[in-house]
Every structure is written in structure tokens, then in C-alpha cells.
Design a protein around this motif. Structure first.
Motif, PDB file in Angstrom:
ATOM      1  N   GLU A 148      12.943  -7.839  37.075  1.00  0.00           N
ATOM      2  CA  GLU A 148      12.788  -7.175  36.153  1.00  0.00           C
ATOM      3  C   GLU A 148      11.195  -6.665  35.928  1.00  0.00           C
ATOM      4  O   GLU A 148      11.261  -5.506  35.947  1.00  0.00           O
ATOM      5  CB  GLU A 148      12.768  -8.280  34.817  1.00  0.00           C
ATOM      6  CG  GLU A 148      14.185  -8.740  34.540  1.00  0.00           C
ATOM      7  CD  GLU A 148      15.113  -8.005  34.433  1.00  0.00           C
ATOM      8  OE1 GLU A 148      14.660  -6.826  33.595  1.00  0.00           O
ATOM      9  OE2 GLU A 148      16.304  -7.879  34.792  1.00  0.00           O
ATOM     10  N   ASN A 149      10.260  -7.399  36.139  1.00  0.00           N
ATOM     11  CA  ASN A 149       8.886  -6.784  35.826  1.00  0.00           C
ATOM     12  C   ASN A 149       8.327  -5.867  36.703  1.00  0.00           C
ATOM     13  O   ASN A 149       7.892  -4.859  36.601  1.00  0.00           O
ATOM     14  CB  ASN A 149       7.755  -8.147  35.667  1.00  0.00           C
ATOM     15  CG  ASN A 149       8.082  -8.827  34.554  1.00  0.00           C
ATOM     16  OD1 ASN A 149       9.138  -8.796  33.963  1.00  0.00           O
ATOM     17  ND2 ASN A 149       7.141  -9.830  34.308  1.00  0.00           N
ATOM     18  N   ALA A 150       8.831  -6.253  38.176  1.00  0.00           N
ATOM     19  CA  ALA A 150       8.385  -5.558  39.505  1.00  0.00           C
ATOM     20  C   ALA A 150       9.409  -4.275  39.662  1.00  0.00           C
ATOM     21  O   ALA A 150       9.093  -3.745  40.318  1.00  0.00           O
ATOM     22  CB  ALA A 150       8.099  -6.155  40.501  1.00  0.00           C
ATOM     23  N   GLY A 151      10.526  -4.530  38.920  1.00  0.00           N
ATOM     24  CA  GLY A 151      11.313  -2.998  39.054  1.00  0.00           C
ATOM     25  C   GLY A 151      12.243  -3.062  40.111  1.00  0.00           C
ATOM     26  O   GLY A 151      12.792  -1.984  40.562  1.00  0.00           O
ATOM     27  N   MET A 152      12.464  -4.218  40.935  1.00  0.00           N
ATOM     28  CA  MET A 152      13.113  -4.476  42.103  1.00  0.00           C
ATOM     29  C   MET A 152      14.803  -4.127  41.856  1.00  0.00           C
ATOM     30  O   MET A 152      15.632  -3.719  42.751  1.00  0.00           O
ATOM     31  CB  MET A 152      13.029  -5.525  42.916  1.00  0.00           C
ATOM     32  CG  MET A 152      11.839  -5.533  43.788  1.00  0.00           C
ATOM     33  SD  MET A 152      12.020  -4.158  45.109  1.00  0.00           S
ATOM     34  CE  MET A 152      12.782  -5.197  46.401  1.00  0.00           C
ATOM     35  N   GLY A 153      14.863  -4.514  40.377  1.00  0.00           N
ATOM     36  CA  GLY A 153      16.356  -4.541  40.123  1.00  0.00           C
ATOM     37  C   GLY A 153      16.993  -2.996  39.998  1.00  0.00           C
ATOM     38  O   GLY A 153      17.738  -2.495  40.708  1.00  0.00           O
ATOM     39  N   SER A 154      16.149  -1.990  39.253  1.00  0.00           N
ATOM     40  CA  SER A 154      16.439  -0.725  39.311  1.00  0.00           C
ATOM     41  C   SER A 154      16.376   0.024  40.674  1.00  0.00           C
ATOM     42  O   SER A 154      17.117   0.817  41.110  1.00  0.00           O
ATOM     43  CB  SER A 154      15.522   0.057  38.267  1.00  0.00           C
ATOM     44  OG  SER A 154      14.234  -0.200  38.483  1.00  0.00           O
ATOM     45  N   SER A 155      15.246  -0.620  41.569  1.00  0.00           N
ATOM     46  CA  SER A 155      15.100  -0.125  42.808  1.00  0.00           C
ATOM     47  C   SER A 155      16.173  -0.428  43.724  1.00  0.00           C
ATOM     48  O   SER A 155      16.405   0.497  44.788  1.00  0.00           O
ATOM     49  CB  SER A 155      13.733  -0.635  43.368  1.00  0.00           C
ATOM     50  OG  SER A 155      12.688   0.235  42.975  1.00  0.00           O
ATOM     51  N   PHE A 156      17.028  -1.431  43.639  1.00  0.00           N
ATOM     52  CA  PHE A 156      18.132  -1.705  44.301  1.00  0.00           C
ATOM     53  C   PHE A 156      19.209  -0.680  44.106  1.00  0.00           C
ATOM     54  O   PHE A 156      19.859  -0.055  44.856  1.00  0.00           O
ATOM     55  CB  PHE A 156      18.708  -3.187  44.017  1.00  0.00           C
ATOM     56  CG  PHE A 156      19.695  -3.663  44.929  1.00  0.00           C
ATOM     57  CD1 PHE A 156      19.314  -4.491  45.599  1.00  0.00           C
ATOM     58  CD2 PHE A 156      20.990  -3.232  44.569  1.00  0.00           C
ATOM     59  CE1 PHE A 156      20.286  -4.903  46.648  1.00  0.00           C
ATOM     60  CE2 PHE A 156      22.085  -3.867  45.468  1.00  0.00           C
ATOM     61  CZ  PHE A 156      21.733  -4.505  46.614  1.00  0.00           C
ATOM     62  N   VAL A 157      19.484  -0.357  42.743  1.00  0.00           N
ATOM     63  CA  VAL A 157      20.299   0.856  42.547  1.00  0.00           C
ATOM     64  C   VAL A 157      19.977   1.862  43.095  1.00  0.00           C
ATOM     65  O   VAL A 157      20.615   2.784  43.551  1.00  0.00           O
ATOM     66  CB  VAL A 157      20.308   0.881  40.900  1.00  0.00           C
ATOM     67  CG1 VAL A 157      21.338   1.849  40.501  1.00  0.00           C
ATOM     68  CG2 VAL A 157      20.902  -0.397  40.460  1.00  0.00           C
ATOM     69  N   ASN A 158      18.536   2.219  42.917  1.00  0.00           N
ATOM     70  CA  ASN A 158      18.029   3.610  43.581  1.00  0.00           C
ATOM     71  C   ASN A 158      18.346   3.713  45.193  1.00  0.00           C
ATOM     72  O   ASN A 158      18.816   4.704  45.566  1.00  0.00           O
ATOM     73  CB  ASN A 158      16.474   3.674  43.482  1.00  0.00           C
ATOM     74  CG  ASN A 158      16.265   3.801  41.718  1.00  0.00           C
ATOM     75  OD1 ASN A 158      17.075   4.016  41.276  1.00  0.00           O
ATOM     76  ND2 ASN A 158      14.995   3.612  41.817  1.00  0.00           N
TER      77      ASN A 158
END
Lengths: 321, 294
Positions: free
Chosen positions: B81-91
């Protein structure tokens, strides 16, 4: 696909008919390769030529060539740039020297360890498990490899396992592996050996198994011990695959970037800088497009002979595929 | 065949002989054990760390965790969530899938022509493409940055898709052509005589017979792109578009050596390649070996 017999005059010999069909398809062939050729032309060949052009100039902030400097970029690299090649001290230092250091140490250790593991593992029942364990890091991103080893090398013996072993088992003071100019290169080399020994191991293990059983058995009947079999039979027969692996590892060294970028950014100071990390910094930190291009040209010149050698070997020896 | 006859005539090993042989092999077992430990400890250590609370990571080594085990998924929560790895996984997925399919499709088409269609300068063009395998990505960075900027495609994924596709193509053409020419000539010619078009032969005959080669290259290219950092650093500047590799580097830059974040982030990055490894080990090894020409 229709399986009807070929219509038309029966008198025509089959071979000639085939040939005419073949000949008229030339334009189709061009159609099939067109996407690849266009992409490669626009995105690889054209930039390649431009990079060579750039290497003879200085660029401005918008990456246009501001002025021509001839061979000055190359002269500067090899004579006046202490980050790239520092000849003031002996032995010399700098990114280029580090790449050479890497080429010797990393290649030798990786190859010997790969050979050792292949030779040992073939003697035990759990061969496939050992090989999987050593090969898995090949799948891991260099970025993750860097994080894994940064953690191993942490100076605090309550965090980093390397220093925990040093202090608790050997009673030595902790070493700041990545923070000292005299240890940083060896520490990163070891991490990268860990990451890619699996490659040497798999190739050499396959080659080892390709040696006909009869030769080994015959030697055993003649009373040869295991060392003699390895030294006189297996090792000489592995020289070709070992050459291929060596060349591949060396190419890897010339292109080396990720693991150093994540672990140290070339530091402390410039002590772990390599060609590719310096090129990156010249381009994105110093905004020197022309100078960065000159470094890229040096990389290309270094890698080309190795690559030619490797492709020839791969094609003639069929070591792989 | 005298050797095998002799081997067959040898009496079966007794228990004591086997025991003797096992003892003689002890140094081998010890050496392999040491190797296994060295190769496992770094990864296992980081894996355990990714499940430990932050204050414990800083207070004691992960190897002591077996005494005071406090399992937590909080680090993964934070990093996703905070470090943005979730959206980075999608990216990472968005970057990797087209960057694998495009060179596979375009490379296979070209490889088919280089193996089964006659056209002028065929072998010369093939040689040129193979020669491009040499070119380090660095050789194209400066002009590509300019080109993508001039074309106005430096803001999204198009640039990195194109760059990965182009730099993956020479290997695809080389490997697939070397595989395609080993297909039986009679098969291709029979299809031609039956009136099948090149497109049909390519789609219906050549591709179905080449699944192993396509899979090997596909896996290699997939991992190459998934694990790539350099192209992401150069061609992705919008932080909403960062793939995982670049996100981890950024996390390291922002938070420093915060291992509760770095460890869980690195494991998220590793998870897909590890699944590929264990699910498709044969193709995986072949792909990596074949791809090592790159």
C-alpha cells in the motif's frame, strides 16, 4: 488444409513446379520480415549509428549536439578521467580496471565453482536438489540479488549474517564490506558469483553427462582412480563448454550494471564503479550525452569480439539448444 | 561391449561395501552440504526477515527468530500500500506481457521467412540481425531518449515496450530460425503443394510444431523484462508507472536500509520468476541457456 491432388497439367514435373512457387514468394518473405527489420532499423541500428556520431560531440541539455570535439571524448576517457581509468597510482584504478578485475575474478570463481558443483553433484542421489538450489538465483532479478546481499553484508552483527559469523564464530571485528574501498569489489563479486554460478554448473553438468560411459569404464578397468579420470578424461573434454561459459561470463561483466547500481551506486567514492554505471551517471547525473555515448562505444568495442566468438562456438559445437 | 558384460558379472554390493562407499563419499557430502547452505542462507534469511516486525529486525538477527517467533504480514501490507508495490506489480505485468508477446510474434514471423521462404539477400539480412545481438542497450540510450521524446511517447509504456521488443528481437530471430530449419522439409513442401499459403503454413504447421522453442524464448524474454532495471530507470519517469524493480530502488532511496520494506518488496519481485521456475523448470533452464547468448 486441403488434401486434394494438385490441379493443373500432370506433365509438369513436381520439382520444377515447386521451384517456381518458391521463386514467386520473394515478396512474401519480405513481408514476413518487414516488422522485425523496421523495428530493428529504427530502434537499434539507427540509434547505434547515432551513438557513434554522438561520441564525437558534446551535447546540450536537450541532447542535441552542441559542438564537435573529434576524438576528445575518448582521449579524455583514457587519459584525464580518474573515474574511468586512474593511472596515477599503481596498480591503476577506475571503472575500466574494475571491469578487468571482475573479468578475471568473477569469471574464474564462477567457472571453477560451477565445475566443482557439477562434478560433485553427479556422485550423489540428491543431485537434482543441489542443482536446483544453486540454479534458482538465476531466476531472481539482480535488484533482488542486491537487496539479499546488502542484508547479508550489513555491518551490525545482529542484522547481517556475514558479520554475525565473523564475530561469533571467528571472533573477528565486524567488517563494513560495502563501505570500504578495499573490500567492496570482492564483496559484490562474491554476491554475483552466487547469483550466476548456476549457469556454469548447468552447462558443465550437461557436458559431463554427454561423455560416453564406455570411456570412463574403460579407464576404470585400466585402474585409473577418480582424480585421474577427472584430470585426464573429463577435464580435457570439458574445455569447449568451459570456453563458451567463460566468454558468456565475460560478456556479462562488460554489461554489468544492476547489481552495482542497487548495492553501492559505484561507491564508496568511485571504488566500485564499472563502465556501465559510469555511463549511466555521465548521462543522467552530469548530463554529458556525448561523453556517455563514447563510453557506450567502448562497451560495444569490448563486447563485439567475444560475441562473435560465442555465436560461432554455439553454432558449431551445439553446446546449447 | 566387454565392459558392460564385466559390470553385469560383478557380484552385487554387500551392505558393508555400500557402507564403505558411503564413508568414502563423506567429503563429497560435506562439501555439497556447505554449498547448499551458502546458496540457501541469503535467500532464506531475507524471506524470514520479510515476516518479522520492524523492531525485531533491528534488535536481533533473523537466525534468532526461532526463539521468539513473531510472525507478521504487516510488512507486506506496508510495502503493497504505502510504498506502492501493489500498483508496481500491475505495472510490471503491463510492461512485461507486451514486451514478451511482441518480439515472440514478430521474431517468429521473421524466423519463418528466414528458414522457409526464398528472397533476395536473405542470408545477408539474417546475418545483420544476428550481429545486432552484440549491441549493448547502452549503445541506444541517448538517441532513443531523444527519439521517444520527439515522438511524444516518453510519458507512457509505449517507449519501453518498443525498446524491449527491439532488443529482444535478434535473439528471437536467431533461436527460432535455428529451430524452424530443423523441421522436416517434406512437411513444409507437402503443405505448399496442397496450396497452403505461407501464412497458413506458418500458423498451422510451423508454430504448433515449435512450442518448445517458443516457450523457451518466451520464458527467457519474460524473465529478462520482468527483472530488468536499466530500461525502467531510463524510459519510465512517471512514478505512477514504475515497475517493481525501479520501485524497490526508489524505496531504498527514500527510506534507506529499512529491511522490513526491502525484504518484502524483494520477495514480491521474486515471486513470479520463482513460480515460473518451479512450474516450467525444463523450459526455464532451456530458455536461460539459450538466452545466454544475449
Amino acid at each position: 488444409m486441403s488434401s486434394q491432388p494438385v490441379p493443373g497439367p500432370v506433365v509438369r514435373p513436381r520439382g520444377r513446379r515447386l521451384r517456381t512457387i518458391f521463386k514467386n514468394q520473394g515478396w512474401q518473405g519480405l513481408l514476413f520480415i518487414a516488422p522485425a527489420v523496421i523495428l530493428l532499423g529504427v530502434l537499434v541500428a539507427y540509434p547505434l549509428v547515432w551513438t557513434i556520431v554522438y561520441s564525437f560531440g558534446d551535447t546540450n541539455a536537450k541532447l542535441d549536439i552542441a559542438r564537435w570535439v573529434g576524438f576528445d571524448n575518448f582521449e579524455r576517457l583514457f587519459t584525464r578521467d580518474r573515474v574511468f581509468l586512474n593511472r596515477d597510482d599503481f596498480p591503476p584504478e577506475g571503472a575500466l580496471v574494475n571491469n578487468i578485475k571482475w573479468a578475471f575474478l568473477y569469471t574464474t570463481i564462477s567457472l571453477s565453482l560451477g565445475l566443482l558443483i557439477a562434478v560433485l553433484a553427479i556422485r550423489v542421489r540428491y543431485e537434482s536438489i543441489i542443482k536446483a538450489i544453486v540454479f534458482v538465483p538465476m531466476a531472481i532479478a539482480a535488484t533482488a540479488v542486491a537487496i539479499i546481499w546488502k542484508f547479508v553484508y550489513e555491518p551490525d552483527p545482529d542484522i547481517g549474517v556475514a558479520n554475525a559469523v565473523l564475530t561469533n564464530v571467528f571472533n573477528v571485528d565486524p567488517i563494513v564490506f560495502l563501505g570500504r574501498a578495499d573490500t567492496v569489489n570482492y564483496a559484490i563479486i562474491f554476491a554475483y558469483v552466487w547469483a550466476s554460478t548456476g549457469f556454469a554448473m548447468v552447462v558443465l553438468s550437461a557436458a559431463l553427462k554427454g561423455i560416453p560411459e564406455e570411456i570412463i569404464e574403460a579407464a576404470k578397468t585400466d585402474g585409473a582412480n577418480e582424480w585421474a579420470i577427472f584430470r585426464r578424461i573429463q577435464f580435457p573434454l570439458l574445455s569447449l563448454p568451459m570456453a563458451v561459459v567463460t566468454v558468456w561470463l565475460t560478456i556479462n561483466v562488460i554489461k554489468l550494471f544492476d547489481v552495482i547500481y542497487v548495492l553501492t551506486r559505484g561507491g564508496p567514492g568511485n571504488s566500485s564503479e564499472v563502465i556501465a554505471t559510469q555511463m549511466f551517471d555521465e548521462l543522467f547525473q552530469n548530463g554529458e550525452g556525448g561523453y556517455a555515448a563514447a563510453i557506450a562505444v567502448v562497451m560495444l568495442l569490448l563486447v563485439t569480439p567475444l560475441m562473435i566468438y560465442n555465436i560461432r562456438r554455439f553454432r558449431s559445437e551445439k553446446v546449447v539448444t | 561391449m566387454t565392459v558392460s558384460a564385466e559390470a553385469a558379472g560383478r557380484p552385487a554390493a554387500t551392505v558393508s561395501q555400500r557402507l564403505l562407499r558411503f564413508i568414502a563419499r563423506t567429503p563429497v557430502h560435506i562439501a555439497l552440504l556447505v554449498i547448499a547452505v551458502i546458496w540457501l542462507v541469503p535467500t532464506v534469511g531475507l524471506a524470514i526477515t520479510s515476516f518479522r516486525p520492524r523492531d525485531q529486525i533491528q534488535a536481533s538477527g533473523w537466525w534468532t527468530t526461532f526463539n521468539d517467533f513473531a510472525f507478521t504480514l504487516h510488512n507486506y501490507d506496508l510495502v503493497l500500500e504505502n510504498a506502492g508495490m501493489g500498483s508496481s506489480f500491475v505495472n510490471s505485468v503491463i510492461i512485461t506481457v507486451p514486451s514478451t508477446i511482441l518480439p515472440l510474434a514478430i521474431g517468429a514471423a521473421a524466423a519463418y521467412a528466414f528458414s522457409w521462404i526464398n528472397f533476395p539477400f536473405r542470408d545477408t539480412i539474417f546475418l545483420f540481425i544476428v550481429a545486432l545481438m552484440v549491441v549493448p542497450i547502452q549503445m541506444a540510450l541517448v538517441p532513443l531518449l531523444r527519439l521517444f521524446r520527439d515522438l511524444g511517447i516518453s510519458d507512457w509504456y509505449v517507449g519501453i515496450w518498443l525498446a524491449h521488443t527491439a532488443f529482444g528481437l535478434p535473439l528471437a530471430v536467431f533461436l527460432l530460425r535455428n529451430f524452424f530449419i530443423t523441421l522436416p522439409r517434406d512437411l513444409i513442401e507437402a503443405a505448399r503443394v496442397d496450396g497452403a499459403s505461407n501464412l497458413r503454413i506458418f500458423m498451422r504447421v510451423v508454430l504448433p510444431l515449435s512450442v518448445p522453442a517458443l516457450a523457451s524464448y518466451g520464458i527467457f524474454q519474460f524473465l529478462w523484462v520482468w527483472n530488468d532495471l536499466l530500461m525502467a530507470l531510463v524510459f519510465i519517469s512517471d512514478s505512477d508507472l514504475f515497475p517493481m524493480t525501479k520501485r524497490i530502488v526508489e524505496t531504498q532511496g527514500t527510506y534507506g536500509a529499512e529491511y522490513h520494506l526491502l525484504a518484502s518488496g524483494a520477495f514480491l519481485l521474486m515471486i513470479v520468476p520463482l513460480i515460473v521456475f518451479f512450474a516450467l523448470q525444463r523450459y526455464f533452464v532451456q530458455g536461460l541457456l539459450a538466452g545466454s547468448v544475449k
